[in-house]
Design a protein around this motif. Structure first.
Motif, short mmCIF file in Angstrom:
data_model
loop_
_atom_site.label_atom_id
_atom_site.label_comp_id
_atom_site.label_asym_id
_atom_site.label_seq_id
_atom_site.Cartn_x
_atom_site.Cartn_y
_atom_site.Cartn_z
N GLU A 286 0.83 -1.20 0.00
CA GLU A 286 0.00 0.00 0.00
C GLU A 286 0.87 1.26 0.00
OE1 GLU A 286 -2.39 2.34 3.43
OE2 GLU A 286 -2.95 0.22 3.20
N ILE A 287 1.92 1.24 0.81
CA ILE A 287 2.80 2.41 0.92
C ILE A 287 3.57 2.64 -0.37
CG2 ILE A 287 4.83 3.35 2.09
CD1 ILE A 287 3.81 1.95 4.65
N ILE A 288 4.12 1.58 -0.97
CA ILE A 288 4.92 1.75 -2.18
C ILE A 288 4.05 2.26 -3.33
CG2 ILE A 288 4.73 -0.53 -3.27
CD1 ILE A 288 8.05 1.29 -2.75
N LEU A 289 2.79 1.85 -3.38
CA LEU A 289 1.87 2.33 -4.41
C LEU A 289 1.57 3.81 -4.22
CD1 LEU A 289 -0.63 -0.67 -4.70
CD2 LEU A 289 1.13 0.01 -6.34
N ARG A 290 1.40 4.24 -2.96
CA ARG A 290 1.17 5.66 -2.69
C ARG A 290 2.42 6.48 -3.00
NH1 ARG A 290 0.53 7.23 2.16
NH2 ARG A 290 0.69 5.32 3.38
N MET A 291 3.59 5.88 -2.74
CA MET A 291 4.85 6.56 -3.05
C MET A 291 4.98 6.78 -4.56
SD MET A 291 8.73 5.29 -2.11
CE MET A 291 8.46 5.34 -0.32
N GLU B 211 5.83 12.86 -1.04
CA GLU B 211 6.78 11.79 -1.32
C GLU B 211 7.77 11.62 -0.17
OE1 GLU B 211 9.21 10.27 -5.29
OE2 GLU B 211 8.52 12.34 -5.14
N ALA B 212 8.25 12.72 0.38
CA ALA B 212 9.19 12.67 1.50
C ALA B 212 8.54 12.10 2.75
CB ALA B 212 9.75 14.05 1.78
N ALA B 213 7.26 12.45 2.97
CA ALA B 213 6.54 11.93 4.13
C ALA B 213 6.32 10.43 3.99
CB ALA B 213 5.20 12.65 4.28
N ILE B 214 5.98 9.98 2.80
CA ILE B 214 5.76 8.56 2.56
C ILE B 214 7.08 7.79 2.67
CG2 ILE B 214 4.96 6.84 0.88
CD1 ILE B 214 3.09 9.01 -0.23
N LEU C 46 15.64 7.93 -8.81
CA LEU C 46 16.56 6.94 -8.26
C LEU C 46 16.10 6.48 -6.87
CD1 LEU C 46 19.99 8.42 -9.37
CD2 LEU C 46 18.99 6.25 -10.11
N LEU C 47 15.62 7.41 -6.06
CA LEU C 47 15.13 7.05 -4.73
C LEU C 47 13.95 6.09 -4.82
CD1 LEU C 47 15.37 10.53 -2.98
CD2 LEU C 47 16.63 8.47 -2.30
N LEU C 48 13.05 6.37 -5.74
CA LEU C 48 11.89 5.48 -5.91
C LEU C 48 12.35 4.08 -6.33
CD1 LEU C 48 8.84 5.04 -6.00
CD2 LEU C 48 8.88 5.85 -8.38
N LYS C 49 13.31 4.04 -7.24
CA LYS C 49 13.85 2.75 -7.70
C LYS C 49 14.49 1.99 -6.54
CE LYS C 49 16.98 0.81 -11.18
NZ LYS C 49 17.93 1.12 -12.28
#
Length: 258
Positions: free
Chosen positions: A132-137, A149-152, A200-203
């Motif tokens: 759930e968190i990665i999808l919201r990110m 994005e930073a909060a997630i 890159l952070l998301l990856k």
């Protein structure tokens, strides 16, 4: 609280039993700092106890500073995490850049341990929360919403340390994240706003996530360590560029003055 997390006390209906259940929920991180408990009537029904017994238990927990009651506002989980450092130490840290490097170095090692444990121990509910968190990110990334994005980001790392099912790791890292969100060590905008950094952070977050989903502790630890190394390097580069920009601006001002 919309979801019932309390269970009926079917034996020895005493205040001690109520205290023990709420203590465990706080210790396991189910109840977090600032969470509001259900009202007296609802909570007594959920626990299957009388309201006088509940009042006795809540009074004891409040006296031990685990709960706090706000007049007319209800009962909440107190700030049981607290600050890792005193105000004096925080001021020293702010004046010494080495502290930030040491903070990131510490997190690199501990985050790797937490990710490895999470890969071994995550339950179906832990995995569902991480998904759930990665999808919201990813959604926040598409919207280019830096703040969200930073909060997630912090929420994601907290969920990993919860999935590690180690109480000391859980509360130690929560303290670390508090220092991060308060900007004690550095501004995360330095990292997130660097060119290409958000992608890159998301990856990197997805690599940690996938390793945990695949129950691969070695890959999870490596991905978490690589992520923290990237954060540290990005911070250094951002500060270097900032220093260069400051000098360039001063030079230009001096030339214009001439």
């Amino acid at each position: 609280m919309g979801t019932t997390i309390f269970s009926q006390i079917n034996h020895a209906r005493t205040a001690d039993e109520v205290c023990a259940q709420i203590e465990t929920l706080i210790l396991e991180g189910v109840l977090r700092v600032g969470d509001k408990l259900p009202g007296e009537r609802d909570l007594s029904e959920q626990l299957g106890i009388s309201r006088p017994i509940l009042r006795e238990a809540l009074k004891d927990l409040e006296a031990r500073e685990l709960l706090v009651t706000r007049h007319g506002g209800g009962t909440f989980v107190a700030d049981v995490i607290g600050d890792v450092f005193s105000k004096t130490m925080l001021e020293l840290i702010a004046d010494h850049p080495k502290a930030t490097s040491d903070y990131l170095e510490y997190r690199r090692e501990v985050e790797a341990i937490a990710a490895a444990y999470a890969a071994r121990r995550a339950t179906d509910d832990d995995r569902a929360l991480l998904t759930e968190i990665i999808l919201r990110m990813e959604e926040a990334h598409k919207k280019e919403d830096f703040r969200d994005e930073a909060a997630i980001d912090v929420e994601f790392h907290q969920a990993i340390c919860e999935a590690a099912h180690n109480l000391i790791l859980l509360h130690t890292l929560r303290s670390c994240y508090r220092l991060l969100t308060n900007g004690t060590f550095f501004s995360r905008s330095l990292v997130y706003r660097a060119p290409g950094a958000r992608t890159l952070l998301l990856k990197q977050h997805r690599a940690i996530y996938e390793a945990i989903m695949e129950a691969d502790p070695e890959a999870a630890a490596a991905a978490a360590a690589a992520h923290m190394e990237f954060v540290e390097e990005s911070k250094r580069e951002a500060e270097k560029v900032g220093a260069w920009q400051t000098v360039s601006k001063l030079r230009r001002q001096m030339r214009n003055a001439d």
